[in-house]
Design a protein around this motif. Structure first.
Motif, PDB file in Angstrom:
ATOM      1  N   PRO A  82      39.707 -48.874  45.913  1.00  0.00           N
ATOM      2  CA  PRO A  82      38.444 -48.450  46.599  1.00  0.00           C
ATOM      3  C   PRO A  82      37.568 -47.890  45.794  1.00  0.00           C
ATOM      4  N   ASP A  83      37.523 -47.562  44.691  1.00  0.00           N
ATOM      5  CA  ASP A  83      36.421 -46.901  44.160  1.00  0.00           C
ATOM      6  C   ASP A  83      35.318 -48.252  43.604  1.00  0.00           C
ATOM      7  N   ALA A  84      36.065 -49.262  43.060  1.00  0.00           N
ATOM      8  CA  ALA A  84      35.227 -50.423  42.922  1.00  0.00           C
ATOM      9  C   ALA A  84      34.087 -51.178  44.315  1.00  0.00           C
ATOM     10  N   THR A 120      29.123 -51.746  38.768  1.00  0.00           N
ATOM     11  CA  THR A 120      29.529 -50.601  38.996  1.00  0.00           C
ATOM     12  C   THR A 120      31.110 -50.495  38.339  1.00  0.00           C
ATOM     13  N   ASP A 121      31.681 -49.432  38.175  1.00  0.00           N
ATOM     14  CA  ASP A 121      33.097 -49.143  37.860  1.00  0.00           C
ATOM     15  C   ASP A 121      33.577 -50.163  36.966  1.00  0.00           C
ATOM     16  N   THR A 122      33.017 -50.990  36.076  1.00  0.00           N
ATOM     17  CA  THR A 122      33.645 -51.721  35.116  1.00  0.00           C
ATOM     18  C   THR A 122      33.372 -51.812  33.723  1.00  0.00           C
ATOM     19  N   ASP A 139      29.354 -46.331  35.412  1.00  0.00           N
ATOM     20  CA  ASP A 139      30.666 -46.411  35.581  1.00  0.00           C
ATOM     21  C   ASP A 139      31.227 -45.101  34.852  1.00  0.00           C
ATOM     22  N   HIS A 140      32.563 -44.876  34.973  1.00  0.00           N
ATOM     23  CA  HIS A 140      33.103 -43.490  34.586  1.00  0.00           C
ATOM     24  C   HIS A 140      34.175 -43.862  33.435  1.00  0.00           C
ATOM     25  N   HIS A 141      34.563 -44.814  33.140  1.00  0.00           N
ATOM     26  CA  HIS A 141      35.562 -45.044  31.949  1.00  0.00           C
ATOM     27  C   HIS A 141      34.847 -44.981  30.846  1.00  0.00           C
ATOM     28  N   PRO A 142      35.458 -44.823  29.769  1.00  0.00           N
ATOM     29  CA  PRO A 142      34.958 -44.706  28.302  1.00  0.00           C
ATOM     30  C   PRO A 142      34.055 -46.013  27.900  1.00  0.00           C
ATOM     31  N   SER A 179      35.174 -40.524  39.459  1.00  0.00           N
ATOM     32  CA  SER A 179      35.026 -41.872  39.953  1.00  0.00           C
ATOM     33  C   SER A 179      33.619 -42.452  39.788  1.00  0.00           C
ATOM     34  N   SER A 180      33.403 -43.728  40.003  1.00  0.00           N
ATOM     35  CA  SER A 180      31.975 -44.228  40.126  1.00  0.00           C
ATOM     36  C   SER A 180      31.463 -43.972  41.382  1.00  0.00           C
ATOM     37  N   SER A 181      32.224 -43.949  42.456  1.00  0.00           N
ATOM     38  CA  SER A 181      31.587 -43.218  43.803  1.00  0.00           C
ATOM     39  C   SER A 181      30.856 -41.905  43.629  1.00  0.00           C
ATOM     40  N   GLY A 226      40.307 -42.672  46.544  1.00  0.00           N
ATOM     41  CA  GLY A 226      41.151 -43.505  45.876  1.00  0.00           C
ATOM     42  C   GLY A 226      41.236 -43.242  44.351  1.00  0.00           C
ATOM     43  N   ASP A 227      40.203 -42.675  43.546  1.00  0.00           N
ATOM     44  CA  ASP A 227      40.389 -42.752  42.133  1.00  0.00           C
ATOM     45  C   ASP A 227      40.869 -41.415  41.838  1.00  0.00           C
ATOM     46  N   THR A 228      40.978 -40.481  42.614  1.00  0.00           N
ATOM     47  CA  THR A 228      41.467 -39.238  42.270  1.00  0.00           C
ATOM     48  C   THR A 228      43.102 -39.071  42.736  1.00  0.00           C
TER      49      THR A 228
HETATM   50 MN   LIG Z   1      36.858 -46.192  39.275  1.00  0.00          MN
END
Ligand SMILES: [Mn+2]
Length: 317
Positions: free
Chosen positions: A29-31, A83-85, A106-109, A126-128, A158-160
């Motif tokens: 869902p975040d993607a 986004t989100d990748t 994005d929010h990943h390292p 999240s990216s959202s 979704g991401d939380t």
């Molecule tokens: Mn995400």
């Protein structure tokens, strides 16, 4: 958060007549929320621009958003936003590099720092959340819509894990509150995201019955091909059970190991606190400190990963 990056990204959007938005493979869902939410915001803010979403099948998340038909010609003058990748092999639709300009949100390292502009905030849930924050910050130019708010809300929920995970911050909740001012029905989204098929419900029962828990608090679930066949499920459908062990009070960190058609195991590692992405990195993977993925070539590498997770758990006590 780096405010000038917001301005730089907005400038690029203003300059571009075509914006193509990508996200990762096997979307969650975040993607889709960040991809679809950004698309809705840009369409509402710049009605004459061509704003497109691309990527592979969205599966049963098609109630959130669907992809557009994007031609190779569309890329010629396009601004591409992913986004989100976290890394390029994960980007769905490999034409991402064929645009004129590339932006990563994005929010990943940021281990794979691709893109001409990189907006990475690892403190965001999240990216959202990042997209919503960007829109609200640039509200003179960017218009939030009800559909965008719904999509971004779904991505954050979704991401939380519905605000269960530690990445949920006061800022997350402020952004959620602002999104909820729009007239979508949050309860409807929550219900849809909570719903599972009978098969997944049965697999959930299996996971909770069969999880092995080491005294250090490490949980292990191995889903072989035989077990998946028994439940009539594919690897993709197992994502719904990954967070289940968090409900067990004695579990601190855990791994779900799903056998693939070539015999290797896809490993999903999760933690309530101790940092596990260093373990993931040693086994062909990576990700968030508390939510990572890896690959094990066989069951003995699965055992090796469990061994390393036990070490992490014991160090943290
Ligand atoms: Mn995400």
């Amino acid at each position: 958060m780096a405010i000038n990056l917001y301005d730089q990204i907005l400038e690029k959007i203003k300059e571009s007549e075509v914006v193509i938005i990508h996200r990762h493979k096997n979307p969650d869902p975040d993607a889709l929320g960040s991809q679809g939410g950004l698309a809705e915001i840009l369409k509402a803010s710049f009605p004459t621009k061509k704003v497109l979403k691309t990527g592979g099948p969205v599966g049963d998340l098609n109630y959130l958003t669907e992809m557009d038909d994007v031609s190779d010609e569309d890329y010629q003058e396009a601004l591409v936003i992913v986004t989100d990748t976290a890394n390029t092999p994960r980007i769905s639709d490999e034409r991402y590099s064929q645009g004129k300009y590339l932006v990563k949100i994005d929010h990943h390292p940021n281990d794979d720092a691709y893109g001409d502009i990189i907006l990475v905030d690892t403190n965001a849930s999240s990216s959202s959340e990042i997209i919503a924050g960007f829109c609200f910050h640039q509200k003179k130019t960017l218009k939030m819509t009800t559909t965008a708010a719904k999509l971004l809300y779904a991505g954050i929920v979704g991401d939380t894990g519905r605000f269960l995970y530690p990445a949920t911050t006061p800022k997350t909740m402020r952004i959620v509150a602002d999104l909820m001012e729009y007239s979508f029905k949050p309860d409807e989204i929550n219900q849809k995201m909570n719903a599972m098929s009978r098969k997944v419900a049965q697999l959930s029962g299996y996971v909770l019955q069969n999880i092995e828990i080491h005294p250090s608090g490490v949980g292990k679930v191995v889903l072989t091909k035989t077990i998946l066949d028994q439940f009539g499920l594919t690897d993709a459908e197992t994502s719904a059970v990954v967070s289940l062990p968090s409900a067990l009070e004695e579990v601190i960190l855990w791994g779900i190991f799903v056998e693939q058609s070539d015999g290797h195991f896809r490993c999903r590692l999760r933690s309530k606190g101790p940092i596990i992405n260093e373990v993931a990195k040693k086994h062909d993977g990576g990700g968030h400190p508390l939510a990572s993925g890896a690959n094990a070539k066989d069951l003995s590498e699965v055992e090796q990963i469990i061994h390393e997770l036990i070490h992490v758990a014991e160090q943290s006590q």
